[in-house]
Scaffold this motif. Structure first.
Motif, short mmCIF file in Angstrom:
data_model
loop_
_atom_site.label_atom_id
_atom_site.label_comp_id
_atom_site.label_asym_id
_atom_site.label_seq_id
_atom_site.Cartn_x
_atom_site.Cartn_y
_atom_site.Cartn_z
N GLY A 53 0.80 -1.21 0.00
CA GLY A 53 0.00 0.00 0.00
C GLY A 53 0.84 1.27 0.00
N ASP A 54 0.16 2.41 0.14
CA ASP A 54 0.80 3.73 0.12
C ASP A 54 1.92 3.79 1.16
OD1 ASP A 54 0.63 6.73 -0.61
OD2 ASP A 54 0.48 6.73 1.58
N ARG A 55 3.05 4.37 0.77
CA ARG A 55 4.22 4.42 1.66
C ARG A 55 4.85 5.80 1.64
NH1 ARG A 55 8.31 4.86 -1.82
NH2 ARG A 55 8.41 3.63 -3.75
N THR A 56 5.74 6.01 2.59
CA THR A 56 6.54 7.23 2.60
C THR A 56 7.66 7.09 1.57
OG1 THR A 56 8.01 6.35 4.31
CG2 THR A 56 6.08 7.57 5.06
N GLY A 60 -2.03 3.86 3.71
CA GLY A 60 -1.74 2.55 3.11
C GLY A 60 -2.32 1.40 3.90
N GLU A 61 -2.27 1.54 5.23
CA GLU A 61 -2.85 0.50 6.10
C GLU A 61 -4.36 0.41 5.90
OE1 GLU A 61 -3.55 0.10 10.87
OE2 GLU A 61 -1.57 0.80 10.21
N ARG A 62 -5.02 1.55 5.85
CA ARG A 62 -6.48 1.55 5.67
C ARG A 62 -6.85 1.09 4.25
NH1 ARG A 62 -8.63 3.38 10.14
NH2 ARG A 62 -7.63 5.00 11.39
N GLN A 63 -6.03 1.45 3.27
CA GLN A 63 -6.28 0.98 1.91
C GLN A 63 -6.25 -0.54 1.86
OE1 GLN A 63 -3.05 2.91 -0.13
NE2 GLN A 63 -4.30 4.65 -0.81
N ALA A 64 -5.26 -1.15 2.54
CA ALA A 64 -5.13 -2.60 2.53
C ALA A 64 -6.30 -3.27 3.24
CB ALA A 64 -3.80 -3.01 3.19
N MET A 70 5.07 -6.53 4.60
CA MET A 70 4.52 -7.37 5.66
C MET A 70 3.33 -6.70 6.35
SD MET A 70 7.83 -9.21 7.44
CE MET A 70 8.80 -7.73 7.70
N LYS A 71 3.43 -5.40 6.61
CA LYS A 71 2.33 -4.69 7.25
C LYS A 71 1.11 -4.59 6.33
CE LYS A 71 2.71 -1.27 10.05
NZ LYS A 71 2.97 0.05 10.64
N THR A 72 1.36 -4.45 5.02
CA THR A 72 0.24 -4.46 4.07
C THR A 72 -0.50 -5.79 4.14
OG1 THR A 72 1.37 -2.94 2.56
CG2 THR A 72 -0.38 -4.29 1.63
N TYR A 89 0.10 -13.58 -2.07
CA TYR A 89 1.51 -13.23 -2.15
C TYR A 89 1.65 -11.72 -2.27
CZ TYR A 89 1.75 -18.19 -3.29
OH TYR A 89 1.62 -19.56 -3.26
N PHE A 90 2.33 -11.10 -1.31
CA PHE A 90 2.51 -9.65 -1.29
C PHE A 90 3.95 -9.32 -1.64
CE2 PHE A 90 -1.31 -10.33 1.09
CZ PHE A 90 -2.09 -9.22 0.82
N THR A 91 4.11 -8.41 -2.59
CA THR A 91 5.45 -8.13 -3.09
C THR A 91 5.55 -6.67 -3.53
OG1 THR A 91 7.11 -8.87 -4.70
CG2 THR A 91 4.81 -8.95 -5.40
#
Length: 817
Positions: A183-186, A312-316, A358-360, A677-679
């Motif tokens: 998701g969205d990141r800094t 990004g967390e809320r998007q995921a 991993m957090k996503t 699978y998250f990448t």
């Protein structure tokens, strides 16, 4: 898992759910938790037997925790038995009769313990065999035993059918495979410097296993030690120690930046990485007089940023909730959550080792399964970061195609530094693979070099505005105080919560309450009643104006070489990331020209990024297959296993179907396998290239209409998703190749322009790339790509492209003359 033994050879197991880790807990009309009998693994059966013997407790109950495919006994309760299981009591009655028989007739020993089924792996060849299992299992007992069991179960429940025959769809969903970007990141940031000071050399020599090996530091304690070394260095400099007065101003400023990065935010290994690379060595004698060497010069590389934002967390989480609703059929019986709560959903989540990925994955799982609480226990329990998944999903797998990608980047650099207006023929030659989004971007740019010069001016304009604001700000704004959690979590995600469509738990509802008058005066009421005002004069997430200025200064310095007058176009994606982040999260700073900069760099990125993974079709095939080889193999095996009659070989939970008559489940035969699978972005680009360009003249696995759509896709943005669904037509013949149908879907992620108002939570909807593909066709295409990845590849096209480009430039020059 609750285990109940009767003697050392019989065990009954029931699985319990944790709302934090396993999803919603089902309860009966009396409010009691509904448990489901499951089959123990071979290791757990051995544990059950040993626990019973060790405690000398023939009737015994104990608890097993299943964590990351391992089993741990966490509690032994002593005398304990199942209270509401008809079959368990029938088994106990049979066991007692056999014990009695053996006591009076020792020759009965050969037939003893006829109720061993729960302690032996129970497999079902056909669905109907489950209902007849109890009868066949008891046939070895004496007639007296059978009568006793029948007397005990005179209220036996009626047999139910496993799959309702009324208006059922002949197709059953068997498997869901999804590959997703984080998701969205800094913005990601990096600092490099050469060091020879003894403090850093001593740190390296102490921690490195070999004097010529690179040292990667991610652990919390190791980073704290490095911070302590840096602080001591700065203290000695300020105390005028002679040996440290040789440091120039630039070196000291970098030391200060290291301290600032490590002190300001709480140290966490998944957010910061430090690397020390030895570049020079000196010989030394060890304590035994043996000649050795140690490092005398290091290259220090510090990476930070790239963290998942609250947005990004809320998007995921939002995507997880929508993914469950759109991908898994719900015929009114609870859909996926019902399957998951009744242990008919086999879920595994694998990620690369990057913290944001991993957090996503953890945030997605929270929305996907309607979990409660923080992300940390979800990440620990459900998200797998193994060596195998690391090789499969990490950027480190790029080593096999490093030269191929370097050739592509060199070609792009030549193309973008061409100070000529590009004609349609030149654009067509420059994009031989025919990706329409790249060609359209080049048409908009016309003269790439001129547009890059415009970009440089816009970046400098940002730098000048930030420098002016830094000079006007209070010195307190640049202190090294640690950022409060409330500040670090406060970004656009807090504002966007009002657009959420998923069910929120009470804690989130409290976190998300806020009063809004205008965008510049938003406030969020935290769960701990801490009222935090987002100061419109300060950047988001606890970043200072000085750090923000440093970000843009570095970009301005790195993107253009004044000596050669050439642009480093590999920095364009970094400028794009920074501009997107500031448009989304720092829009309140009202920096002039940021919107113009974003629009320009977006077009530049659209023609650069897709080309980095191959210019020609051959290169796209080769780079794609090599980068994704391990992932392609895993997808193929997931499909093959799901096609098998018994696909439970690697399932964490398997229902004990010998309890079929008593289970409140109508469709025991329905079981779905999910692999997530998250990448990162690179794997999505290369995976799409493998599917768009079939190898060895194979038929494409996506339709012509879908090929056009993918060709016009400009970007694989945050939370881009690639999904495969496998369906089985249970009415088709077993040898019919069309018995298993594959559906392929794709979403380019969160593609909304960052400066547009309102909803930035939701991704673009999934579109179908093919829905009439049989599984064998897709498996064959994946295997062909894997075979290509195993072959040595010699790239001859790079020189050919350079010649074409030179001929094109000469032709244009002649026409102009």
């Amino acid at each position: 898992v609750k285990v109940y033994t009767v003697g050392t050879n019989y065990g009954h197991a029931e699985a319990r759910k944790s709302p934090t880790l396993d999803g919603k807990v089902n309860r009966d009309k009396d409010g009691k938790e509904i448990r489901y009998p499951v089959i123990l693994s071979s290791e757990e059966k051995s544990i059950a037997s040993r626990v019973t013997a060790a405690f000398g407790q023939a009737v015994c109950g104990f608890d097993i925790l299943r964590v990351q495919a391992k089993s741990y006994v966490c509690d032994v309760n002593g005398w304990s038995f199942v209270k509401n299981s008809r079959k368990y009591h029938e088994d106990c009655a049979i066991l007692l009769m056999e014990f009695f028989e053996y006591a009076v007739k020792p020759s009965f020993k050969a037939k003893v313990f006829s109720t061993l089924a729960p302690m032996i792996k129970f497999t079902v060849n056909t669905i109907n065999s489950a209902s007849s299992h109890r009868t066949s299992r008891s046939s070895s007992c004496t007639q007296h035993t059978e009568n006793a069991a029948d007397n005990l179960s005179n209220t036996s429940s009626p047999n139910r059918k496993y799959i309702s025959e009324s208006k059922r769809n002949p197709e059953e969903l068997r498997c869901v495979i999804a590959i997703m970007r984080h998701g969205d990141r800094t913005p990601k940031q990096k600092m490099k410097m050469k060091v020879t000071c003894k403090e850093y050399l001593e740190y390296y020599n102490y921690h490195a296993t070999d004097p010529r090996s690179n040292l990667k530091v991610k652990g919390k304690n190791e980073l704290k030690q490095f911070l302590s070394v840096t602080v001591n260095l700065l203290d000695s400099y300020h105390s005028n120690t002679e040996e440290n007065q040789s440091f120039d101003i630039e070196t000291i400023s970098k030391f200060l930046q290291i301290r600032h990065v490590l002190e300001r935010w709480e140290i966490s290994g998944i957010n910061r990485k430090l690397q020390l690379k030895p570049h020079a060595w000196v010989p030394i004698d060890d304590s035994l007089g043996k000649r050795k060497e140690k490092a005398s010069e290091l290259e220090l590389i510090l990476k930070w940023g790239g963290e998942l934002t609250k947005l990004g967390e809320r998007q995921a989480m939002e995507l997880g909730d929508n993914f469950r609703k759109s991908i898994y059929p719900d015929v009114g019986n609870g859909g996926l959550l019902r399957l998951h709560s009744t242990f008919r959903h086999d879920l595994k989540i694998k990620t690369s080792d990057e913290g944001r990925v991993m957090k996503t994955a953890a945030a997605f799982a929270k929305g996907f399964l309607e979990l409660e609480g923080d992300l940390t226990p979800i990440l620990v329990s459900l998200v797998h970061k193994e060596k195998s998944s690391g090789m499969m999903l990490d950027q480190s797998g790029n080593i096999n195609i490093k030269k191929d990608m370097a050739d592509c980047k060199a070609y792009i650099k030549k193309l973008m530094n061409t100070d000529k207006e590009m004609t349609d023929d030149a654009i067509r030659l420059s994009v031989p693979a025919g990706q329409e989004s790249v060609r359209e971007a080049l048409r908009k740019l016309k003269n790439p070099y001129e547009r890059l010069k415009e970009l440089l001016k816009l970046i400098w304009n940002i730098v000048m505005q930030l420098e002016e604001r830094v000079q006007q700000s209070d010195i307190e704004d640049f202190s090294n105080d640690k950022v409060r959690r409330e500040e670090q979590d406060y970004d656009r995600g807090q504002v966007e919560i009002k657009f959420s469509t998923r069910r929120q738990d009470p804690d989130e509802e409290n976190q998300g309450k806020f009063r809004q008058t205008e965008l510049k005066t938003n406030r969020v009421l935290r769960a701990n009643s801490f009222l935090l005002e987002w100061d419109p004069k300060k950047p988001a997430r606890g970043e200072t104006l000085l750090l923000m200025l440093d970000r843009w200064k570095n970009l301005h310095r790195e993107i253009y070489d004044e000596k050669t007058r050439l642009f480093d176009v590999t920095k364009v994606p970094d400028v794009h990331d920074n501009a997107r982040y500031d448009c989304l999260h720092n829009f309140r700073l009202n920096i002039k020209g940021m919107d113009e900069l974003y629009d320009l760099v977006k077009v530049l990125a659209d023609c650069i990024v897709p080309q980095e993974y191959g210019i020609t079709v051959e290169e796209k095939q080769t780079i794609g297959s090599k980068m994704c080889s391990a992932l392609l193999e895993k997808i193929r095996m997931d499909l093959i296993i799901s096609r098998r009659a018994n696909d439970s070989e690697d399932m964490l939970y398997n229902l004990d179907l010998s309890h079929a008559d008593d289970l409140p489940i109508n469709s025991l035969g329905r079981r779905v396998r999910t692999r997530l699978y998250f990448t990162s972005e690179s794997h999505l680009h290369t995976l799409l290239n493998v599917l768009r360009h079939p190898i060895n003249d194979r038929s494409p696995v996506i339709t012509n209409q879908a090929l056009q759509l993918i060709s016009h896709t400009k970007e694989v943005c945050y939370l881009t998703s690639f999904v495969i669904r496998l369906f089985e037509n249970i009415e088709a013949k077993k040898d019919d190749k069309n018995r298993f149908r594959v559906e392929i879907l794709f979403s380019p992620g969160v593609v909304k322009h960052p400066l547009l108002p309102d909803d930035h939570l939701h991704t673009a909807p999934l579109i179908t790339l093919n829905k009439n593909l049989n599984s064998y066709e897709l498996e064959g295409s994946l295997e062909a790509a894997m075979n290509l990845a195993a072959k040595p590849h010699v790239d001859k096209s790079a020189h050919e492209r350079e010649e074409v480009l030179l001929r094109q430039q000469l032709a244009e020059q002649m026409m102009m003359e």
